[in-house]
Design a protein around this motif. Structure first.
Motif, PDB file in Angstrom:
ATOM      1  N   TYR A 298      12.581  74.956  13.597  1.00 42.55           N
ATOM      2  CA  TYR A 298      13.612  76.060  13.971  1.00 42.55           C
ATOM      3  C   TYR A 298      13.341  77.451  14.329  1.00 42.55           C
ATOM      4  CZ  TYR A 298      17.237  72.329  13.077  1.00 42.55           C
ATOM      5  OH  TYR A 298      17.898  71.238  13.247  1.00 42.55           O
ATOM      6  N   ASN A 299      13.141  78.131  15.168  1.00 37.31           N
ATOM      7  CA  ASN A 299      12.891  79.473  15.558  1.00 37.31           C
ATOM      8  C   ASN A 299      13.982  80.153  14.590  1.00 37.31           C
ATOM      9  OD1 ASN A 299      12.860  82.100  16.330  1.00 37.31           O
ATOM     10  ND2 ASN A 299      12.390  81.623  18.371  1.00 37.31           N
ATOM     11  N   PRO A 300      13.585  81.141  13.863  1.00 36.61           N
ATOM     12  CA  PRO A 300      14.530  81.817  12.825  1.00 36.61           C
ATOM     13  C   PRO A 300      15.678  82.549  13.825  1.00 36.61           C
ATOM     14  CG  PRO A 300      12.472  82.267  12.138  1.00 36.61           C
ATOM     15  CD  PRO A 300      12.072  81.487  13.383  1.00 36.61           C
ATOM     16  N   ALA A 327      20.215  75.903  19.219  1.00 36.01           N
ATOM     17  CA  ALA A 327      18.712  75.991  19.653  1.00 36.01           C
ATOM     18  C   ALA A 327      18.535  75.588  21.135  1.00 36.01           C
ATOM     19  CB  ALA A 327      17.909  74.727  18.935  1.00 36.01           C
ATOM     20  N   LYS A 328      19.507  74.570  21.551  1.00 37.60           N
ATOM     21  CA  LYS A 328      19.617  74.099  22.949  1.00 37.60           C
ATOM     22  C   LYS A 328      19.893  75.147  23.785  1.00 37.60           C
ATOM     23  CE  LYS A 328      20.177  69.173  21.882  1.00 37.60           C
ATOM     24  NZ  LYS A 328      21.091  68.074  21.691  1.00 37.60           N
ATOM     25  N   ALA A 329      21.020  76.020  23.272  1.00 44.64           N
ATOM     26  CA  ALA A 329      21.589  76.813  24.055  1.00 44.64           C
ATOM     27  C   ALA A 329      20.642  78.065  24.261  1.00 44.64           C
ATOM     28  CB  ALA A 329      22.989  77.305  23.487  1.00 44.64           C
ATOM     29  N   TYR A 330      20.021  78.329  23.045  1.00 41.22           N
ATOM     30  CA  TYR A 330      19.272  79.607  23.109  1.00 41.22           C
ATOM     31  C   TYR A 330      18.160  79.394  24.004  1.00 41.22           C
ATOM     32  CZ  TYR A 330      15.789  82.922  21.074  1.00 41.22           C
ATOM     33  OH  TYR A 330      14.891  84.011  21.039  1.00 41.22           O
ATOM     34  N   ASP A 331      17.501  77.982  23.993  1.00 39.78           N
ATOM     35  CA  ASP A 331      16.192  77.693  24.740  1.00 39.78           C
ATOM     36  C   ASP A 331      16.653  77.812  26.173  1.00 39.78           C
ATOM     37  OD1 ASP A 331      14.591  77.408  22.860  1.00 39.78           O
ATOM     38  OD2 ASP A 331      14.793  75.134  22.785  1.00 39.78           O
ATOM     39  N   LYS A 335      15.162  80.450  29.204  1.00 45.07           N
ATOM     40  CA  LYS A 335      14.656  80.031  30.330  1.00 45.07           C
ATOM     41  C   LYS A 335      15.277  80.668  31.428  1.00 45.07           C
ATOM     42  CE  LYS A 335      12.777  75.791  28.586  1.00 45.07           C
ATOM     43  NZ  LYS A 335      12.781  74.180  28.177  1.00 45.07           N
ATOM     44  N   LYS A 336      16.502  80.859  31.497  1.00 45.03           N
ATOM     45  CA  LYS A 336      17.325  81.578  32.626  1.00 45.03           C
ATOM     46  C   LYS A 336      16.791  82.932  32.915  1.00 45.03           C
ATOM     47  CE  LYS A 336      21.388  78.812  32.870  1.00 45.03           C
ATOM     48  NZ  LYS A 336      23.054  79.280  32.424  1.00 45.03           N
ATOM     49  N   ILE A 337      16.678  83.605  31.745  1.00 42.30           N
ATOM     50  CA  ILE A 337      16.413  85.130  31.714  1.00 42.30           C
ATOM     51  C   ILE A 337      14.921  85.004  32.256  1.00 42.30           C
ATOM     52  CG2 ILE A 337      15.768  87.040  30.389  1.00 42.30           C
ATOM     53  CD1 ILE A 337      18.462  86.075  28.751  1.00 42.30           C
ATOM     54  N   PHE A 395      21.553  95.392  26.033  1.00 42.10           N
ATOM     55  CA  PHE A 395      22.497  94.362  25.096  1.00 42.10           C
ATOM     56  C   PHE A 395      21.503  93.954  23.968  1.00 42.10           C
ATOM     57  CE2 PHE A 395      25.169  92.784  28.762  1.00 42.10           C
ATOM     58  CZ  PHE A 395      25.604  93.738  28.959  1.00 42.10           C
ATOM     59  N   ASP A 396      20.443  93.705  24.038  1.00 42.24           N
ATOM     60  CA  ASP A 396      19.483  93.169  23.058  1.00 42.24           C
ATOM     61  C   ASP A 396      18.792  93.989  22.135  1.00 42.24           C
ATOM     62  OD1 ASP A 396      18.559  90.532  22.102  1.00 42.24           O
ATOM     63  OD2 ASP A 396      16.428  90.846  22.702  1.00 42.24           O
ATOM     64  N   LYS A 397      19.320  95.233  22.315  1.00 45.39           N
ATOM     65  CA  LYS A 397      18.770  96.282  21.326  1.00 45.39           C
ATOM     66  C   LYS A 397      19.907  96.376  20.191  1.00 45.39           C
ATOM     67  CE  LYS A 397      17.355  99.942  24.620  1.00 45.39           C
ATOM     68  NZ  LYS A 397      17.703 101.360  25.296  1.00 45.39           N
ATOM     69  N   VAL A 398      20.897  95.690  20.440  1.00 45.80           N
ATOM     70  CA  VAL A 398      22.196  95.141  19.146  1.00 45.80           C
ATOM     71  C   VAL A 398      21.866  93.705  18.733  1.00 45.80           C
ATOM     72  CG1 VAL A 398      24.397  95.390  18.697  1.00 45.80           C
ATOM     73  CG2 VAL A 398      23.501  96.989  20.244  1.00 45.80           C
ATOM     74  N   LEU A 399      22.046  92.718  19.966  1.00 45.37           N
ATOM     75  CA  LEU A 399      21.887  91.103  19.405  1.00 45.37           C
ATOM     76  C   LEU A 399      20.413  91.025  18.784  1.00 45.37           C
ATOM     77  CD1 LEU A 399      23.379  90.183  22.710  1.00 45.37           C
ATOM     78  CD2 LEU A 399      24.312  90.747  20.361  1.00 45.37           C
ATOM     79  N   SER A 400      19.199  91.606  19.284  1.00 44.64           N
ATOM     80  CA  SER A 400      17.907  91.282  18.791  1.00 44.64           C
ATOM     81  C   SER A 400      17.562  90.018  18.816  1.00 44.64           C
ATOM     82  CB  SER A 400      17.938  91.935  17.612  1.00 44.64           C
ATOM     83  OG  SER A 400      18.038  93.148  17.438  1.00 44.64           O
ATOM     84  N   LEU A 401      17.636  89.192  19.738  1.00 45.54           N
ATOM     85  CA  LEU A 401      17.443  87.783  20.039  1.00 45.54           C
ATOM     86  C   LEU A 401      16.125  87.641  20.700  1.00 45.54           C
ATOM     87  CD1 LEU A 401      21.187  86.343  20.814  1.00 45.54           C
ATOM     88  CD2 LEU A 401      19.790  86.168  18.573  1.00 45.54           C
ATOM     89  N   ASN A 402      15.314  88.879  21.132  1.00 50.88           N
ATOM     90  CA  ASN A 402      14.320  88.502  21.781  1.00 50.88           C
ATOM     91  C   ASN A 402      14.462  87.885  23.273  1.00 50.88           C
ATOM     92  OD1 ASN A 402      12.904  89.885  19.943  1.00 50.88           O
ATOM     93  ND2 ASN A 402      11.646  88.148  19.257  1.00 50.88           N
ATOM     94  N   LEU A 403      15.430  88.283  24.099  1.00 49.70           N
ATOM     95  CA  LEU A 403      15.764  87.629  24.963  1.00 49.70           C
ATOM     96  C   LEU A 403      14.922  87.866  26.342  1.00 49.70           C
ATOM     97  CD1 LEU A 403      19.733  88.572  25.125  1.00 49.70           C
ATOM     98  CD2 LEU A 403      18.728  86.402  24.397  1.00 49.70           C
ATOM     99  N   THR A 404      14.232  88.693  26.283  1.00 55.55           N
ATOM    100  CA  THR A 404      13.379  88.950  27.391  1.00 55.55           C
ATOM    101  C   THR A 404      11.743  88.787  26.934  1.00 55.55           C
ATOM    102  OG1 THR A 404      13.193  91.291  27.035  1.00 55.55           O
ATOM    103  CG2 THR A 404      14.887  90.538  28.782  1.00 55.55           C
ATOM    104  N   ALA A 405      11.719  87.947  25.928  1.00 58.04           N
ATOM    105  CA  ALA A 405      10.356  87.929  25.239  1.00 58.04           C
ATOM    106  C   ALA A 405       9.506  87.042  26.079  1.00 58.04           C
ATOM    107  CB  ALA A 405      10.340  87.107  24.295  1.00 58.04           C
ATOM    108  N   GLU A 406       9.791  86.043  26.980  1.00 54.10           N
ATOM    109  CA  GLU A 406       9.221  85.330  27.974  1.00 54.10           C
ATOM    110  C   GLU A 406       8.774  86.095  29.231  1.00 54.10           C
ATOM    111  OE1 GLU A 406       9.959  81.509  29.069  1.00 54.10           O
ATOM    112  OE2 GLU A 406      10.401  80.613  27.156  1.00 54.10           O
ATOM    113  N   GLN A 407       9.761  87.168  29.413  1.00 55.93           N
ATOM    114  CA  GLN A 407       9.397  87.857  30.522  1.00 55.93           C
ATOM    115  C   GLN A 407       8.299  88.871  30.142  1.00 55.93           C
ATOM    116  OE1 GLN A 407      10.296  88.850  33.561  1.00 55.93           O
ATOM    117  NE2 GLN A 407      12.210  87.488  33.840  1.00 55.93           N
TER     118      GLN A 407
END
Length: 471
Positions: A298-300, A327-331, A335-337, A395-407
């Motif tokens: 699992y990704n932390p 995990a499925k929802a996160y992945d 991918k969408k982002i 938003f990710d400044k607060v949520l901190s989920l690395n949402l644009t990491a793949e970008q």
């Protein structure tokens, strides 16, 4: 901004003592063992609170203690010191145990994108401050000496059970668990401010004091450390709900007796993470850690998202099935982002209603579930990709989920390794961090580390020097 205040048990508008400056205190770990993911749920939600306060324009100073002495295995000031218990378990000194598990705690925090507090203070750094506060409490008549220990006298207070959800008659010797009563106490709810050698001759860490050689009680630590770094007026105090009594109750009692005025305006308590057997606890033996989740693939940050999908004031039940669904929802979300184009300039006017929606969600008692919904709303919206990416990064400044990491990874790959213009900047920042650490300028070193983390840079100290790579 609206917060639920445990002190009064009502939703209240958040108004700091001093304009937009926020003094924030969060109870830190007792570093005798690894933090389990139940502990870390609290730190995740406190992290979101701090980051949202900053996002909303507040100037935040967050202070956290490290308990490396004084926390006993019973809330009734009985049993073994947890630090000594850990040292015996691993055949190490208490200070070795404290160093190892402090480092492990912050390693877990880093994996979960939990920001390091502005001030981190071990209890063993503040013995003089503890002694001073206890002396003042004795002088004011709020404390007494009995059996070689110094106790706080709860009978001197107009109100002791300030959180309002406890009945004195239902409490066994002033604590949750059934324990042997301390006959030195004048009142069953009284608590120890300072232990002497008459109590624990085998205690490893002891200091001289006006009352004999000994060590501080657990509760005095947070009051003193907050007073030292936050001053006399604290805006918000955070912790797990199990700390509300007796720990936070005792903090309020001794702090207000010492200061002579009201101390903390808002109390932010995170409810338990449960498994199918009940509340997670180290005392059960095996317990879930971040490292264990990683070993299972699992990704932390999946665990962070799992926590954010529920409100902090609701108990959360952990199961691997639920984590798999997250995990499925996160992945899928990542991918969408990642398919959004980075070309173009964001339309800030079009973005404004979505920023307002995010503020409405997080400003309404830190509703992280609705905050995540805001991300999905942006992805579905009739907005250009540049504006969508701008909003998701905000938003990710607060949520901190690395949402644009793949970008970021895609952009870095396009620059083709050594041609990447970021490389030179990273090398320069690492050199500055090394120089700051050599000069023991820890604040600067931490600030550079945070900057590197924002750039998605992972650094590792090795015997051959510092190695780094992009996440």
């Amino acid at each position: 901004m609206i917060l639920y205040n445990s002190l009064g048990q009502t939703r209240q508008e958040f108004i700091p003592f001093n304009g937009n400056k926020v003094n924030m205190y969060t109870c830190g770990p007792t570093v005798y063992h690894y933090a389990h993911i139940g502990n870390l749920r609290t730190y995740i939600m406190e992290d979101v609170l701090e980051k949202y306060l900053r996002f909303a324009g507040y100037d935040v100073k967050r202070v956290m203690n490290i308990t490396d002495v004084g926390h006993l295995t019973s809330d009734a000031d009985t049993g073994e010191d947890k630090m000594l218990k850990g040292a015996k378990r691993e055949h190490k000194t208490v200070l070795e145990i404290a160093k190892f598990y402090t480092d492990a705690f912050f390693s877990d925090c880093e994996k979960l994108n939990i920001k390091r507090p502005d001030v981190v203070e071990p209890a063993t750094n503040c013995i003089d401050e503890f002694i001073h506060m206890i002396e003042v409490l004795l002088d004011k008549g709020y404390a007494y000496i009995a059996g070689g220990n110094v106790y706080f006298d709860t009978s001197k207070l107009d109100e002791y059970y300030v959180f309002g959800n406890m009945n004195e008659d239902d409490l066994a010797v002033g604590v949750r668990d059934s324990v042997e009563e301390d006959e030195n106490k004048k009142n069953k709810a009284d608590f120890v401010l300072w232990f002497t050698k008459s109590k624990f001759d085998d205690q490893e860490l002891k200091w001289d004091s006006p009352w004999g050689i000994g060590y501080p009680g657990w509760h005095i630590e947070c009051s003193c450390i907050s007073n030292k770094h936050n001053g006399e007026y604290l805006d918000i105090h955070c912790g797990g709900i199990d700390n509300a009594f007796p720990h936070h109750t005792n903090e309020i009692a001794q702090s207000e007796a010492f200061l002579g005025h009201k101390w903390c305006k808002y109390w932010f308590h995170v409810l338990h993470l449960n498994d199918n057997t009940g509340k997670m606890s180290k005392s059960k033996g095996d317990f879930l850690t971040v490292s264990l989740l990683e070993s299972k693939g699992y990704n932390p940050l999946v665990y962070r998202m799992f926590c954010l999908q529920s409100h902090y004031r609701k108990p959360l039940t952990f199961s691997y099935e639920s984590l798999d669904n997250t995990a499925k929802a996160y992945d899928k979300l990542i991918k969408k982002i990642s398919k959004l184009s980075k070309e173009g300039t964001p339309d800030l006017e079009s973005a404004k209603p979505y920023i307002d929606s995010f503020n409405d969600a997080l400003g309404n008692d830190i509703n992280t579930s609705l905050g995540i919904t805001c991300v999905y709303d942006v992805l579905k919206a009739e907005l250009d990709d540049a504006t969508k990416l701008y909003l998701i990064n905000e938003f990710d400044k607060v949520l901190s989920l690395n949402l644009t990491a793949e970008q970021e990874e895609k952009a870095l790959a396009d620059n083709n390794g050594t041609e990447n213009p970021l490389n030179a900047e990273v090398e320069e920042l690492i050199a500055q961090r090394t120089a700051a650490r050599a000069a023991k300028d820890w604040a600067k070193a931490d600030a550079i580390r945070d900057k590197l983390k924002e750039m998605k840079v992972v650094i590792k100290d090795t015997k051959d020097g510092i190695e780094w790579h992009f996440e």
